[in-house]
Each structure stands twice: as structure tokens, then as C-alpha cells.
Motif scaffolding. Structure first.
Motif, PDB file in Angstrom:
ATOM      1  N   LEU A 258     -27.101   1.908 -30.120  1.00 16.23           N
ATOM      2  CA  LEU A 258     -27.387   1.145 -28.771  1.00 16.23           C
ATOM      3  C   LEU A 258     -27.735   2.454 -27.537  1.00 16.23           C
ATOM      4  O   LEU A 258     -26.554   3.116 -27.599  1.00 16.23           O
ATOM      5  CB  LEU A 258     -26.334   0.338 -28.269  1.00 16.23           C
ATOM      6  N   GLY A 259     -28.800   2.372 -27.272  1.00 15.89           N
ATOM      7  CA  GLY A 259     -29.277   3.439 -25.991  1.00 15.89           C
ATOM      8  C   GLY A 259     -29.304   4.867 -26.587  1.00 15.89           C
ATOM      9  O   GLY A 259     -29.538   5.663 -25.631  1.00 15.89           O
ATOM     10  N   GLU A 260     -29.173   4.795 -27.911  1.00 12.64           N
ATOM     11  CA  GLU A 260     -29.625   6.368 -28.491  1.00 12.64           C
ATOM     12  C   GLU A 260     -30.897   6.630 -28.762  1.00 12.64           C
ATOM     13  O   GLU A 260     -31.208   7.792 -29.150  1.00 12.64           O
ATOM     14  CB  GLU A 260     -28.560   6.547 -29.603  1.00 12.64           C
ATOM     15  N   GLY A 261     -31.824   5.689 -28.729  1.00 14.55           N
ATOM     16  CA  GLY A 261     -33.327   5.840 -29.057  1.00 14.55           C
ATOM     17  C   GLY A 261     -33.791   6.569 -28.158  1.00 14.55           C
ATOM     18  O   GLY A 261     -33.505   6.651 -26.887  1.00 14.55           O
ATOM     19  N   GLN A 262     -35.008   7.535 -28.499  1.00 16.32           N
ATOM     20  CA  GLN A 262     -35.714   8.248 -28.010  1.00 16.32           C
ATOM     21  C   GLN A 262     -37.123   7.767 -27.415  1.00 16.32           C
ATOM     22  O   GLN A 262     -37.895   8.369 -26.764  1.00 16.32           O
ATOM     23  CB  GLN A 262     -35.913   9.677 -28.418  1.00 16.32           C
ATOM     24  N   VAL A 263     -37.690   6.894 -28.351  1.00 11.80           N
ATOM     25  CA  VAL A 263     -39.138   6.359 -28.217  1.00 11.80           C
ATOM     26  C   VAL A 263     -39.406   5.970 -26.936  1.00 11.80           C
ATOM     27  O   VAL A 263     -40.644   5.895 -26.427  1.00 11.80           O
ATOM     28  CB  VAL A 263     -39.479   5.727 -29.410  1.00 11.80           C
ATOM     29  N   GLU A 282     -33.217   1.892 -32.713  1.00 14.01           N
ATOM     30  CA  GLU A 282     -31.995   1.721 -32.289  1.00 14.01           C
ATOM     31  C   GLU A 282     -31.027   0.612 -32.954  1.00 14.01           C
ATOM     32  O   GLU A 282     -29.781   0.872 -32.908  1.00 14.01           O
ATOM     33  CB  GLU A 282     -31.803   0.986 -30.715  1.00 14.01           C
ATOM     34  N   TYR A 283     -31.646  -0.251 -33.534  1.00 12.61           N
ATOM     35  CA  TYR A 283     -30.908  -1.383 -34.469  1.00 12.61           C
ATOM     36  C   TYR A 283     -31.312  -1.301 -35.921  1.00 12.61           C
ATOM     37  O   TYR A 283     -30.453  -1.838 -36.674  1.00 12.61           O
ATOM     38  CB  TYR A 283     -30.889  -2.703 -33.798  1.00 12.61           C
ATOM     39  N   GLY A 284     -32.398  -0.807 -36.213  1.00  9.59           N
ATOM     40  CA  GLY A 284     -32.440  -0.449 -37.500  1.00  9.59           C
ATOM     41  C   GLY A 284     -33.188  -1.533 -38.291  1.00  9.59           C
ATOM     42  O   GLY A 284     -33.750  -2.474 -37.572  1.00  9.59           O
ATOM     43  N   LEU A 285     -33.607  -1.444 -39.590  1.00 11.84           N
ATOM     44  CA  LEU A 285     -34.111  -2.695 -40.274  1.00 11.84           C
ATOM     45  C   LEU A 285     -33.323  -3.751 -40.333  1.00 11.84           C
ATOM     46  O   LEU A 285     -34.001  -5.077 -40.329  1.00 11.84           O
ATOM     47  CB  LEU A 285     -34.287  -1.848 -41.848  1.00 11.84           C
ATOM     48  N   VAL A 286     -31.963  -3.936 -40.155  1.00 13.48           N
ATOM     49  CA  VAL A 286     -31.330  -4.914 -40.088  1.00 13.48           C
ATOM     50  C   VAL A 286     -32.016  -6.039 -38.930  1.00 13.48           C
ATOM     51  O   VAL A 286     -32.262  -7.149 -39.180  1.00 13.48           O
ATOM     52  CB  VAL A 286     -29.824  -4.857 -40.067  1.00 13.48           C
TER      53      VAL A 286
END
Length: 387
Positions: A258-263, A282-286
Motif C-alpha cells: 500500500l502506497g509503495e507503487g511508483q506508476v 500495489e495489491y498484485g494479481l490477487v
């Protein structure tokens, strides 16, 4: 005589509106829509602050606006779902006339907001995209015409609905907005198929679409640029598709956190057309699979309930709304993973956008109204299977 043929209905005459609505509504679909709205707000907290910062606004400016429009959309959805199919049809026809007129006047009074396509009316404090409202209203209006053609001495409703679809597609293509045009034509084709269209006719229509696509490729720089970008085996990492592809790849199965994505810092449309890339990073395929499951539940449950409906208008309109809703979600996610050319289409109830949210609330409200359990509302009644 009617009761002898169809069976007596189990209507509770004195039952208040709200209990009757809650007893007859498809609660699974309703819950899925609320969950999609919640996911949209959650992703908005991640995707929109960078855009707000770039525009000199408060960090959660766009999230608050999305919450405001989502609240309006949910109220509109619930109110619409309480209406009878007859009232829904009448209001939809009136709304279709208004939205069609707004669409036709876009070249004179609309704006493109620098995106190269005149799709919006600027109201100063907000913008309105007529095509978002036109889609569900057209589906219901076209279903009314098609259903009328089944009556003895009825009008050639299927022909009228086809002419309406073609006029709308042409208007959308001139914006240009080929994604919405394709969605309108798809919804009409699904309803026409359910209404009993010959397969050869649908195949011929597919051929015409292919020819029209070739013509558009030769004569529209906007269309050709998107097709060429899709067919190019090399992805430019500085384009929106490049950023989205990299974000999905980085997200993996459980995401970067959470909050770590850069896009979101480099993707201009991270909060709208490419919101699924933020979810994947941020949360992946799930998370993505959960979103897909919610859309699937809405579509499948609606179709299953409509299969028991014996009113041709309700069956056609509901099928068009459900399939259009599902295909729009599929197109949005397909663009993000580069299965489809870029379309500029929002992810229903998840992407930011007032017009998209409110129009989606109207569409799902009408779908919920059509799929409610009503006395004598199933095909089985006509064969005396209910007692």
C-alpha cells in the motif's frame, strides 16, 4: 383467464416500498457494486494525490470528488432500482432524446480538454460526457423498439433500433470515440441476437465493422496511431501503455504494498483509464482477480435471472445492460494488459469520473429494476410450472 394461464402472483399488496424492494432485489449484485465503489475509493487514495500535487490542489481533492459523485451514483442507482420496468422505460426514452441531442451538439459547444477528442461539455465546476449517459439509455430505448416488433401489427422495431445505433456510432466516430462507438454497436448486437437475429446477418454485420475499421485506419490519424501502437511489438516505456505494463509486471502476485507503487507518479491517467495498473502494482494479481470476480458475478447473476423473465422488453434491455457493463470492464482491463488497442474507457465504478459514475449508477439501477423478482415474472409461469 390470466391467472388460469400464468398462475396467480404472490404479490403482497399492502407491503411497504422498502421491504418489498429489499425482498425482490438481487442482493448479490447490489453488494458487488458497493464493493466496486469501495475499491475505487481505495485505489483513488493511491492514484490521485500525485495528479492533485501536479495541478496545485489538495492531495485528496480528486478522492473527495470521486466520493461525492459515487454517493450521488449510489442514490440514483437505488432510486432507479425501485421503479417498475414501465417507468424505467419511459424515463429512459426521455433521457435518450436529451442525451442524443447533447451528443449531436458536441461539435459546436463541446471541448476536448486538450485530449484531441471533443467528448465533454465544460460547466466550469465540472464536465459532462453525454456518451456515458447515452449508452444505457440507448440500450433500453432500442430494447423497447425490438420488443414492439414482436407484437402483431407492431412497427419494424429492429430496423428502427439499427438505424439509431448507426447514427450514434457515426456521431461518436466523428469525435473521435471509437471505443464508445464499438460498445454501443456491441450492446445492440447482443440484444438483436437475443431477439432472434439470423447468424448470417450478424456475421455480415461483423464484416461491415471490419471494413469500417479499415476505412477509419486509412482516414483517421487518431485511430491509426492507436492501432499502430498496439501492433508494434516494442513498447515505448515512456508511453502510458509502457508505464502500465511495467507496473503490472512489478506488482507480481501480492503487490509491492500500500502506497509503495511508483506508476501513479508517471502515468497521467492512473486515476481513470489505467486505474487497474495501480491496483496490480500495489495489491498484485490477487486484487485484480477479485475485481474481475465482482464484475463476473454481476453479469452472470443478471443473465441467469433474465433467463427466467418472460417479458421480451425486460429480457432484451437487461441483457444489453449487463453485457455492456461487463464488456466495458473487459475493454478497460484488456487495454491495460495490451490485449486491446487503447480506447480511453473507464473501469465502471472504479475509475475516477463523475459522468462515468452517475451513468453507471443509472445503468445498474435499471438492471436491478429489470432483474427484481416480480409476480408472474418468469418464463416458467407461462407453462404453469409455478403453483
Amino acid at each position: 383467464m390470466t391467472e388460469m394461464v400464468y398462475g396467480a402472483g404472490a404479490a403482497r399488496v399492502s407491503e411497504p416500498v422498502l421491504p418489498r424492494w429489499w425482498r425482490t432485489i438481487d442482493k448479490w449484485t447490489l453488494c458487488c457494486i458497493f464493493m466496486l465503489v469501495g475499491i475505487g475509493l481505495l485505489l483513488g487514495f493511491a492514484a490521485s494525490p500525485p495528479l492533485a500535487t501536479r495541478n496545485g490542489l489538495e492531495p485528496f481533492h480528486y478522492v473527495l470528488r470521486q466520493g461525492f459523485f459515487a454517493g450521488i451514483a449510489m442514490v440514483v442507482m437505488i432510486i432507479t432500482s425501485m421503479m417498475s420496468p414501465t417507468i424505467v422505460r419511459r424515463l429512459a426514452v426521455l433521457g435518450f432524446v436529451a442525451s442524443f441531442a447533447a451528443l449531436a451538439m458536441l461539435p459546436a459547444f463541446g471541448t476536448d480538454f486538450g485530449k484531441g477528442a471533443i467528448r465533454w461539455y465544460s460547466l466550469g465546476f465540472a464536465s459532462v460526457q453525454p456518451s456515458e449517459f447515452l449508452k444505457p439509455l440507448f440500450v433500453v430505448t432500442a430494447a423497447w423498439f425490438m420488443a414492439a416488433s414482436f407484437e402483431i401489427g407492431g412497427p419494424p422495431g429492429r430496423l428502427y433500433s439499427f438505424l439509431m445505433a448507426i447514427i450514434i456510432v457515426v456521431l461518436l466516430a466523428f469525435q473521435p470515440d471509437f471505443g464508445q462507438a464499438a460498445l454501443v454497436l456491441f450492446s445492440w448486437s447482443v440484444m438483436y441476437f437475443v431477439a432472434g437475429a439470423p447468424m448470417l446477418l450478424l456475421i455480415g454485420l461483423g464484416g461491415v465493422v471490419v471494413l469500417a475499421g479499415g476505412f477509419a485506419y486509412q482516414n483517421s490519424e487518431h485511430f491509426a496511431r492507436r492501432i499502430d501502437g498496439f501492433l508494434n511489438p516494442e513498447i515505448d516505456p515512456t508511453t502510458q501503455l509502457g508505464y502500465a505494463t511495467n507496473a503490472i509486471r512489478e506488482g507480481g502476485f501480492f503487490g509491492v504494498g500500500l502506497g509503495e507503487g511508483q506508476v501513479k507518479w508517471s502515468l497521467p491517467d492512473a486515476h481513470t483509464d489505467f486505474i487497474i495498473a495501480v491496483a496490480a502494482e500495489e495489491y498484485g494479481l490477487v486484487c485484480v482477480l477479485a475485481i474481475i470476480a465482482l464484475y463476473t458475478i454481476v453479469v452472470v447473476r443478471s443473465i441467469l435471472r433474465l433467463m427466467r423473465e418472460r417479458d421480451p422488453f425486460v429480457r432484451l434491455a437487461g441483457t444489453g445492460l449487463a453485457c455492456g457493463f461487463g464488456v466495458q470492464a473487459m475493454i478497460n482491463m484488456g487495454v491495460a494488459v495490451r490485449l486491446l488497442p487503447a480506447k480511453g474507457m473507464t473501469l465502471p465504478f472504479v475509475s475516477y469520473g463523475g459522468s462515468s459514475l452517475i451513468a453507471g449508477g443509472i445503468a445498474i439501477g435499471m438492471l436491478l429494476a429489470f432483474t427484481r423478482v416480480r409476480p408472474q415474472g418468469e418464463i416458467a409461469d407461462a407453462f404453469g410450472r409455478r403453483h
